[in-house]
Design a protein around this motif. Structure first.
Motif, PDB file in Angstrom:
ATOM      1  N   TYR A 196       0.847  -1.195   0.000  1.00 28.65           N
ATOM      2  CA  TYR A 196       0.000   0.000   0.000  1.00 28.65           C
ATOM      3  C   TYR A 196       0.884   1.247   0.000  1.00 28.65           C
ATOM      4  O   TYR A 196       1.754   1.398   0.855  1.00 28.65           O
ATOM      5  CB  TYR A 196      -0.905   0.003   1.248  1.00 28.65           C
ATOM      6  N   GLY A 197       0.689   2.108  -0.991  1.00 29.70           N
ATOM      7  CA  GLY A 197       1.507   3.319  -1.093  1.00 29.70           C
ATOM      8  C   GLY A 197       2.603   3.236  -2.140  1.00 29.70           C
ATOM      9  O   GLY A 197       3.244   4.234  -2.446  1.00 29.70           O
ATOM     10  N   ARG A 198       2.833   2.037  -2.704  1.00 32.67           N
ATOM     11  CA  ARG A 198       3.888   1.856  -3.718  1.00 32.67           C
ATOM     12  C   ARG A 198       3.462   2.451  -5.068  1.00 32.67           C
ATOM     13  O   ARG A 198       4.283   2.965  -5.820  1.00 32.67           O
ATOM     14  CB  ARG A 198       4.189   0.356  -3.862  1.00 32.67           C
ATOM     15  N   VAL A 199       2.154   2.352  -5.364  1.00 30.98           N
ATOM     16  CA  VAL A 199       1.624   2.839  -6.640  1.00 30.98           C
ATOM     17  C   VAL A 199       0.572   3.915  -6.340  1.00 30.98           C
ATOM     18  O   VAL A 199      -0.285   3.716  -5.474  1.00 30.98           O
ATOM     19  CB  VAL A 199       0.989   1.670  -7.447  1.00 30.98           C
ATOM     20  N   PHE A 207     -12.730   3.073  -4.182  1.00 24.95           N
ATOM     21  CA  PHE A 207     -13.678   2.163  -3.531  1.00 24.95           C
ATOM     22  C   PHE A 207     -13.441   2.292  -2.031  1.00 24.95           C
ATOM     23  O   PHE A 207     -14.222   2.909  -1.324  1.00 24.95           O
ATOM     24  CB  PHE A 207     -13.477   0.742  -4.081  1.00 24.95           C
ATOM     25  N   ALA A 208     -12.332   1.765  -1.528  1.00 23.93           N
ATOM     26  CA  ALA A 208     -11.995   1.865  -0.099  1.00 23.93           C
ATOM     27  C   ALA A 208     -10.559   2.362  -0.015  1.00 23.93           C
ATOM     28  O   ALA A 208      -9.619   1.612  -0.251  1.00 23.93           O
ATOM     29  CB  ALA A 208     -12.158   0.512   0.581  1.00 23.93           C
ATOM     30  N   SER A 209     -10.401   3.637   0.319  1.00 26.80           N
ATOM     31  CA  SER A 209      -9.116   4.320   0.105  1.00 26.80           C
ATOM     32  C   SER A 209      -7.960   3.773   0.927  1.00 26.80           C
ATOM     33  O   SER A 209      -6.807   3.930   0.544  1.00 26.80           O
ATOM     34  CB  SER A 209      -9.275   5.813   0.375  1.00 26.80           C
ATOM     35  N   SER A 210      -8.222   3.123   2.057  1.00 27.96           N
ATOM     36  CA  SER A 210      -7.108   2.593   2.861  1.00 27.96           C
ATOM     37  C   SER A 210      -6.710   1.188   2.435  1.00 27.96           C
ATOM     38  O   SER A 210      -5.799   0.595   3.004  1.00 27.96           O
ATOM     39  CB  SER A 210      -7.482   2.603   4.349  1.00 27.96           C
ATOM     40  N   LEU A 211      -7.417   0.651   1.425  1.00 29.67           N
ATOM     41  CA  LEU A 211      -7.169  -0.735   0.981  1.00 29.67           C
ATOM     42  C   LEU A 211      -6.782  -0.824  -0.492  1.00 29.67           C
ATOM     43  O   LEU A 211      -6.057  -1.734  -0.896  1.00 29.67           O
ATOM     44  CB  LEU A 211      -8.435  -1.585   1.191  1.00 29.67           C
ATOM     45  N   ASP A 212      -7.261   0.117  -1.329  1.00 27.86           N
ATOM     46  CA  ASP A 212      -7.063   0.054  -2.784  1.00 27.86           C
ATOM     47  C   ASP A 212      -5.588   0.147  -3.166  1.00 27.86           C
ATOM     48  O   ASP A 212      -4.872   1.014  -2.668  1.00 27.86           O
ATOM     49  CB  ASP A 212      -7.764   1.242  -3.483  1.00 27.86           C
ATOM     50  N   GLN A 213      -5.151  -0.710  -4.072  1.00 22.79           N
ATOM     51  CA  GLN A 213      -3.829  -0.584  -4.701  1.00 22.79           C
ATOM     52  C   GLN A 213      -3.915  -1.092  -6.132  1.00 22.79           C
ATOM     53  O   GLN A 213      -4.548  -2.111  -6.394  1.00 22.79           O
ATOM     54  CB  GLN A 213      -2.763  -1.399  -3.960  1.00 22.79           C
ATOM     55  N   ALA A 214      -3.262  -0.376  -7.034  1.00 17.13           N
ATOM     56  CA  ALA A 214      -3.203  -0.806  -8.435  1.00 17.13           C
ATOM     57  C   ALA A 214      -1.978  -1.678  -8.650  1.00 17.13           C
ATOM     58  O   ALA A 214      -0.962  -1.519  -7.959  1.00 17.13           O
ATOM     59  CB  ALA A 214      -3.135   0.415  -9.348  1.00 17.13           C
TER      60      ALA A 214
END
Length: 492
Positions: A196-199, A207-214
């Motif tokens: 989380y935070g790499r991309v 959707f859920a901002s503390s969980l989403d990662q691309a």
């Protein structure tokens, strides 16, 4: 072997040697895309943009200093905002929305010379595990064993179907609770959810901002390393983006994991797990042991609370994020009767624009955030999340380098087979993947074998935070040992 079936690595090498042009490679993919309509993978095709980008890539390649992704044709999940191109998050509420800006991820990919073939199908607002909540209708798995249409998984179902069906060389996906890794496992491809935070999440519909990662969805681990390198990096426009240098992920693929410790969490041995998946998990552990790794049993004691905690936190954040879709500034607005006020406009617009699953999650989220229930549900779920994160921290502190688990509790199931009357049945698909999002860790799904019916099965590796290079190397070893080369028989 037509060029659309190539890996990124093979295409990169052929482009640099001048054996093919980016324009010809793109034409091969556009032809495959048009022939693949039965898969329902592409929802907005952009051939003109693709050919313009391919010609620009050819010019860069001719100069001799093009990056690895230059000229590589990709599919882009409909969750990424792409300038001037419909970006609907597979929802009727965003029908007609064409952003005036480009997401950070697509900007990075285009700056690296990548080519966009079109936008890919997905579950509405990324909420789903089967791509059946899409306003466009479901995407279909290229794999089949009888006359049924199977799910490609969700929410990145269009991405998975397009990559597995060779309608592009790779695709972008997003992962909130398993939405890259579960579809990758169902379609026999590789999918990585970074730390989380790499991309950057900027320009990706939330959707859920503390969980989403691309992350990338690709045909091989090497391709995942190449594409992740182009997508990752600090972005001042995303306050959760980490200012940490991006290493050369491809250079990390040494194939040497001697002396590394691989944890096998006993809590992932769930009741009712198919014997085939259990056997595959054992086989995966043996492959890593044969490569010189040490296999250790570990405990992640709070695993059993992960799904309930996730299905409180994710809908809570969704109800907050989706409050902006109200018919005022953009997207769908309901037709109003004489005398209707602003409240009626909100109610009618949201009732028409959101599908049932999104409505369900918005209602759950609003409920758990409401005054009387905030402490009982949302706050408690946040505390459970902290405990789940601590479980992983303790395992890594004890010297574990990566954790091996199943990716999914089953192979792909038929479209319409999961009872709509019981949403919990669908939510159970995320049982092995949600912990990784709750803890913010990187996780990757690698295809390792076929089940008795001939459908692909994947294993998941979970890595230490920010150590995607190490994680990719473990995945690379597993991929080589498994030797998975099966492809779906073309029926579309």
């Amino acid at each position: 072997m037509t060029a659309n079936t190539w890996t990124i690595a093979a295409a990169r090498d052929a482009l640099k040697k001048g054996e093919i042009t980016a324009t010809d490679l793109t034409m091969a993919c556009l032809t495959a895309m048009d022939a693949g309509d039965a898969l329902g993978a592409y929802v907005h095709k952009t051939p003109e943009i693709a050919l313009d980008q391919a010609r620009a890539a050819d010019a860069r390649l001719a100069q001799g200093d093009a990056p690895a992704m230059c000229g590589i044709p990709l599919g882009i999940k409909d969750l990424f905002c792409t300038k001037g191109v419909p970006s609907q998050a597979a929802s009727n509420i965003l029908r007609g929305f064409r952003p005036e800006y480009e997401s950070t991820v697509t900007t990075r990919l285009f700056e690296a010379g990548a080519v966009m073939l079109g936008k890919l199908n997905m579950d509405e607002f990324a909420m789903g595990s089967s791509n059946e909540t899409s306003c466009y209708g479901p995407a279909v798995n290229p794999w089949r064993i009888d006359d049924r249409e199977l799910t490609p998984g969700g929410s990145s179902g269009g991405s998975a179907a397009a990559v597995a069906g060779d309608l592009c060389l790779a695709a972008t996906g997003t992962d909130t609770g398993g939405s890259i890794r579960q579809p990758a496992a169902f379609t026999g491809i590789v999918g990585i959810k970074p730390t989380y935070g790499r991309v950057s999440r900027w320009g990706i519909v939330a959707f859920a901002s503390s969980l989403d990662q691309a992350g990338p969805m690709t045909k091989s681990v090497r391709d995942a390393a190449i594409m992740l390198g182009a997508m990752a990096g600090h972005d001042p426009k995303d306050s959760t983006s980490a200012d940490i240098p991006v290493p050369d992920f491809e250079a990390a693929l040494t194939g040497d994991i001697r002396g590394k410790k691989i944890g096998i969490p006993r809590e992932y041995r769930i009741d009712g797990m198919p014997a085939e998946i259990d056997a595959l998990w054992h086989r995966g552990a043996e492959m890593l042991r044969d490569a010189g790794a040490e296999i250790v049993d570990i405990s992640l004691p709070h695993t059993k609370y992960a799904l309930p905690a996730y299905y409180v936190i994710a809908p809570a954040e969704a109800s907050s994020n989706l409050a902006r879709y109200d018919g005022v500034r953009y997207g769908h607005r309901a037709k109003l009767s004489h005398g209707d006020g602003v409240t009626e406009m909100y109610e009618k617009t949201r009732a028409e624009g959101f599908g049932h699953e999104v409505q369900r999650r918005v209602m759950i989220g609003t409920y758990v955030l409401s005054a009387g229930f905030y402490d009982a549900y949302y706050n408690r779920a946040r505390k459970v999340r902290a405990l789940i994160k601590r479980d992983f921290e303790q395992a890594f502190a004890a010297g574990v380098d990566a954790i091996l688990t199943p990716a999914t509790p089953s192979a792909a199931f038929g479209l319409g087979e999961m009872s709509q009357a019981d949403p919990i049945q669908m939510y159970l698909n995320d049982v092995f993947t949600v912990t990784v999002n709750l803890a913010g860790l990187p996780g990757i799904s690698v295809p390792v074998g076929l089940d008795g019916q001939g459908l692909p099965l994947g294993l998941q590796l979970i890595g230490r935070p920010w150590e995607e290079g190490d994680l990719l190397n473990h995945a690379y070893v597993l991929e080589r040992a498994a030797g998975f080369v099966a492809k779906p028989q073309k029926w579309w």
